[in-house]
Scaffold this active site. Structure first.
Site, PDB file in Angstrom:
ATOM      1  N   LEU A 114      45.065  44.382  42.835  1.00  0.00           N
ATOM      2  CA  LEU A 114      45.613  45.597  43.417  1.00  0.00           C
ATOM      3  C   LEU A 114      44.901  46.751  42.727  1.00  0.00           C
ATOM      4  CD1 LEU A 114      49.458  44.848  43.538  1.00  0.00           C
ATOM      5  CD2 LEU A 114      47.926  45.118  45.494  1.00  0.00           C
ATOM      6  N   ASP A 115      44.439  47.726  43.497  1.00  0.00           N
ATOM      7  CA  ASP A 115      43.665  48.795  42.878  1.00  0.00           C
ATOM      8  C   ASP A 115      44.552  49.728  42.053  1.00  0.00           C
ATOM      9  OD1 ASP A 115      44.750  50.814  44.582  1.00  0.00           O
ATOM     10  OD2 ASP A 115      43.308  50.310  46.132  1.00  0.00           O
ATOM     11  N   LEU A 116      43.920  50.662  41.393  1.00  0.00           N
ATOM     12  CA  LEU A 116      44.597  51.559  40.447  1.00  0.00           C
ATOM     13  C   LEU A 116      45.838  52.211  41.038  1.00  0.00           C
ATOM     14  CD1 LEU A 116      44.473  53.154  37.675  1.00  0.00           C
ATOM     15  CD2 LEU A 116      43.153  54.878  38.934  1.00  0.00           C
ATOM     16  N   SER A 118      47.584  51.297  43.727  1.00  0.00           N
ATOM     17  CA  SER A 118      48.467  50.422  44.491  1.00  0.00           C
ATOM     18  C   SER A 118      49.480  49.763  43.572  1.00  0.00           C
ATOM     19  CB  SER A 118      47.648  49.349  45.227  1.00  0.00           C
ATOM     20  OG  SER A 118      46.762  49.951  46.146  1.00  0.00           O
ATOM     21  N   ARG A 199      40.002  47.090  49.103  1.00  0.00           N
ATOM     22  CA  ARG A 199      40.626  48.323  49.596  1.00  0.00           C
ATOM     23  C   ARG A 199      40.736  48.336  51.124  1.00  0.00           C
ATOM     24  NH1 ARG A 199      41.055  52.272  45.764  1.00  0.00           N
ATOM     25  NH2 ARG A 199      40.996  53.932  47.320  1.00  0.00           N
TER      26      ARG A 199
END
Length: 258
Positions: A114-116, A118, A199
């Site tokens: 999960l990105d920064l 999220s 993403r």
């Protein structure tokens, strides 16, 4: 050079990259890269070939540190808050998921990322082989999200995502997306996909002229975020793990480590 001819050995063992993956050091692909870089030793000798096998009693080292033999496969549900990166080391010095975990946790890796910005469900495991297996789109597991967007939602275009889409030259697989609620220019959507490119949700929403202001993963396959609070971690019982992942094997002996 360390490369065994195991044809005359009664115990063939396990390929070293797979053994390292099951030990939670890295994915098999990354473990193979470690071998290529000369970072792995077997019984004191540098391993130079991925077809090297590990048998009981062998001593394996990565970057000089002894690697413990693989334990039973374990899986945790973690509610990742936003503001953490899903990596063990961040070159920019940002806080990471793994540094935030409780003391006493074994070394784990994430199943996907999960990105920064999220949040939501992130699965963690001590078994790199399992991580690789569950990340593959071929396993057919659905990843579900709640997504808050800013902009005018065109429900017809949302529905059309189920047929696949192309944005900025990138082809995306089918995405199930529906409008849950709307207030002014803000709306909540439910989004589900199986592929999970980097993403992907944010890029596809941008292709629909929608800005994602919040993204929460609520499910990964059969595993749900449920009532987990932010930063809360909960191990999946072994019985449930074996029921949900066929072929994982019989109940293992309990680990002595936490």
């Amino acid at each position: 050079m360390t490369k065994r001819d195991d044809t005359s050995r009664p115990e063939r063992g396990e390929r070293i990259a797979k053994w390292l993956a099951r030990s939670g050091i890295a994915s098999r692909r990354d473990a193979e890269r470690m071998v290529e870089e000369g970072r792995v030793r077997l019984n004191g000798e540098v391993v130079t070939h991925p077809a090297t096998f590990v048998v009981a009693g062998d001593v394996v080292q990565v970057d000089g540190a002894v690697v413990e033999s693989p334990e039973r496969t374990r899986l945790w549900r973690y509610h990742k808050p936003d503001g953490l990166v899903t990596t063990h080391r961040d070159p920019e010095g940002r806080p990471t998921v793994f540094a935030s975990l409780p003391e006493g946790m074994p070394r784990v890796i994430s199943i996907g990322r999960l990105d920064l910005n999220s949040e939501g469900l992130l699965l963690l495991t001590n078994d790199g082989e399992l991580a690789r297996r569950l990340e593959l789109p071929s396993n057919g597991w659905l990843r579900r999200y709640r997504v808050r967007v800013f902009g005018v939602v065109d429900e017809a275009r949302l529905k059309a995502l189920a047929e696949g889409s192309v944005f900025e030259g990138v082809r995306y697989g089918p995405i199930e997306a529906g409008l849950d609620s709307r207030k002014g220019d803000n709306a909540w959507l439910t989004v589900a996909l199986r592929e999970g490119k980097n993403r992907e949700v944010r890029k596809v929403m941008r292709g629909l002229n929608l800005h994602v202001s919040r993204l929460i993963r609520t499910a990964y396959g059969p595993f749900q975020l449920g009532t987990l609070q932010r930063s809360e971690l909960e191990e999946v019982p072994g019985k449930v793990l074996r029921e949900q992942i066929p072929g994982l094997g019989p109940a293992p002996r309990p680990s002595r480590r936490s």
